[in-house]
Motif scaffolding. Structure first.
Motif, PDB file in Angstrom:
ATOM      1  N   LYS A  45       0.814  -1.262  -0.104  1.00  0.00           N
ATOM      2  CA  LYS A  45       0.276   0.043  -0.048  1.00  0.00           C
ATOM      3  C   LYS A  45       0.982   1.268   0.121  1.00  0.00           C
ATOM      4  O   LYS A  45       1.757   1.314   0.746  1.00  0.00           O
ATOM      5  N   SER A  47       0.514   5.850  -0.327  1.00  0.00           N
ATOM      6  CA  SER A  47      -0.501   6.656  -0.162  1.00  0.00           C
ATOM      7  C   SER A  47       0.026   7.945  -0.184  1.00  0.00           C
ATOM      8  O   SER A  47       1.607   8.180  -0.331  1.00  0.00           O
ATOM      9  N   ASN A  79     -13.621  13.208  -3.738  1.00  0.00           N
ATOM     10  CA  ASN A  79     -13.277  11.852  -3.517  1.00  0.00           C
ATOM     11  C   ASN A  79     -13.924  10.881  -4.832  1.00  0.00           C
ATOM     12  O   ASN A  79     -13.438  10.047  -5.241  1.00  0.00           O
ATOM     13  N   LYS A  83     -12.001   8.879  -7.881  1.00  0.00           N
ATOM     14  CA  LYS A  83     -12.127   7.367  -8.376  1.00  0.00           C
ATOM     15  C   LYS A  83     -13.216   7.271  -9.604  1.00  0.00           C
ATOM     16  O   LYS A  83     -13.578   6.179  -9.856  1.00  0.00           O
ATOM     17  N   ASN A 105     -10.134   1.098 -10.018  1.00  0.00           N
ATOM     18  CA  ASN A 105     -10.942   1.610  -8.727  1.00  0.00           C
ATOM     19  C   ASN A 105     -11.066   0.893  -7.544  1.00  0.00           C
ATOM     20  O   ASN A 105     -11.173   1.339  -6.393  1.00  0.00           O
ATOM     21  N   SER A 107      -8.732  -0.883  -6.262  1.00  0.00           N
ATOM     22  CA  SER A 107      -7.479  -0.921  -5.419  1.00  0.00           C
ATOM     23  C   SER A 107      -7.299   0.480  -4.844  1.00  0.00           C
ATOM     24  O   SER A 107      -5.888   0.737  -4.475  1.00  0.00           O
ATOM     25  N   VAL A 108      -8.056   1.524  -5.327  1.00  0.00           N
ATOM     26  CA  VAL A 108      -7.807   2.728  -4.840  1.00  0.00           C
ATOM     27  C   VAL A 108      -8.634   3.263  -3.838  1.00  0.00           C
ATOM     28  O   VAL A 108      -9.951   2.783  -3.780  1.00  0.00           O
ATOM     29  N   SER A 109      -8.520   4.030  -2.877  1.00  0.00           N
ATOM     30  CA  SER A 109      -9.330   4.378  -1.704  1.00  0.00           C
ATOM     31  C   SER A 109      -8.950   5.948  -1.399  1.00  0.00           C
ATOM     32  O   SER A 109      -7.715   6.151  -1.459  1.00  0.00           O
ATOM     33  N   VAL A 110      -9.958   6.636  -1.281  1.00  0.00           N
ATOM     34  CA  VAL A 110      -9.630   8.083  -0.904  1.00  0.00           C
ATOM     35  C   VAL A 110     -10.239   8.216   0.529  1.00  0.00           C
ATOM     36  O   VAL A 110     -11.552   8.036   0.582  1.00  0.00           O
ATOM     37  N   ALA A 111      -9.835   9.223   1.251  1.00  0.00           N
ATOM     38  CA  ALA A 111     -10.564   9.650   2.752  1.00  0.00           C
ATOM     39  C   ALA A 111      -9.664  10.713   3.097  1.00  0.00           C
ATOM     40  O   ALA A 111      -8.726  11.250   2.958  1.00  0.00           O
ATOM     41  N   SER A 122      -4.890   6.191  -1.339  1.00  0.00           N
ATOM     42  CA  SER A 122      -4.088   5.100  -1.028  1.00  0.00           C
ATOM     43  C   SER A 122      -4.386   4.220  -2.332  1.00  0.00           C
ATOM     44  O   SER A 122      -5.176   3.717  -2.864  1.00  0.00           O
ATOM     45  N   GLN A 124      -3.488   0.125  -3.465  1.00  0.00           N
ATOM     46  CA  GLN A 124      -2.810  -1.292  -2.989  1.00  0.00           C
ATOM     47  C   GLN A 124      -2.625  -2.040  -4.347  1.00  0.00           C
ATOM     48  O   GLN A 124      -3.436  -2.014  -5.491  1.00  0.00           O
TER      49      GLN A 124
END
Length: 249
Positions: A45, A47, A79, A83, A105, A107-111, A122, A124
């Motif tokens: 991972k 970021s 966010n 994505k 999408n 494998s991608v996270s937005v926070a 982030s 992965q």
């Protein structure tokens, strides 16, 4: 008295099936460790963080004609945009990735970091270097395209992703998997032990006879021990062996 006997029976069952319980528990932990270390591919991972400046938030508020005291709603919009296929298609094209926007999408996270104006992107990936490249590229494409989408140019890359010297995978977690497997294996072993005991309807003690026939036991025939010269069966076997040897001679 009934409760004491039940607890004693439970303890006796566990003691009698302890080998089975230990084998199942150790086997479950071994399988979990083998799968975690040898089968499941490690996932890394990376970021990057971007900063939505207060000037950009204020501009959005003025455009909307609203009194602005927090930009969390607008950050949620960011966010979704990050994505979206609009951004991810460009990332795939510029990096020449062999994937689809839908797969990327996943494998991608937005926070958003709490109530701040900092957004963390982030990614992965099985390759730690590729995770770094994708995370930074998403931030760059978003920074470039958001100005035309929402007339905002106050998006800053606060902390770009970097490749560490010794990348540590975030998945799988072998120690945690083995610990879970130990608990599950122990529960399975105990359950199987009680199941086997429940299905075993042979009569083993006088208490079993009393439960089955609902009659009291009047007497018990004990096992007669052997003397030092051996049992009669053993002496008979020795004599037969001697006669057999003599006949062959």
């Amino acid at each position: 008295m009934e409760e004491t006997i039940s607890l004693r029976e439970l303890f006796d069952t566990l003691k009698k099936r302890m080998t089975l319980i230990l084998v199942i528990t150790i086997l479950a932990a071994a399988i979990s460790g083998a799968v975690s270390y040898l089968v499941i591919k490690p996932i890394y991972k990376s970021s990057t963080q971007i900063l939505v400046s207060q000037a950009a938030a204020g501009e959005l508020a003025s455009l909307a004609g609203l009194s602005f005291d927090a930009d969390s709603k607008y950050i949620e919009t960011y966010n979704v945009i990050m994505k979206s296929p609009y951004i991810l298609d460009q990332v795939i094209e510029e990096l020449k990735l062999d994937t689809t926007p839908e797969a990327l999408n996943g494998s991608v996270s937005v926070a958003q970091e709490g109530q701040s104006q900092v957004v963390t992107i982030s990614v992965q990936n099985e390759d730690p270097a590729e995770a770094v490249i994708i995370a930074n590229e998403i931030a760059k494409v978003f920074q470039r395209e958001i100005s035309s989408l929402m007339r905002i140019d106050n998006i800053h890359i606060l902390s770009p992703a970097e490749l560490p010297e010794n990348p540590v995978p975030v998945k799988p977690q072998p120690v945690l998997n083995i610990a879970i497997a130990l608990v599950v294996g122990l529960m399975a072993g105990v359950g199987l032990a009680f199941l086997l005991e429940y299905m075993n309807n042979t009569i083993k003690t006088e208490q079993d006879i009393e439960k089955l026939l609902e009659l009291p036991v009047l007497g018990i025939i004990t096992t007669i021990g052997e003397d030092k010269s051996g049992s009669p069966k053993q002496r008979k076997q020795k004599k037969v062996r001697g006669e057999t040897v003599g006949t062959q001679g």
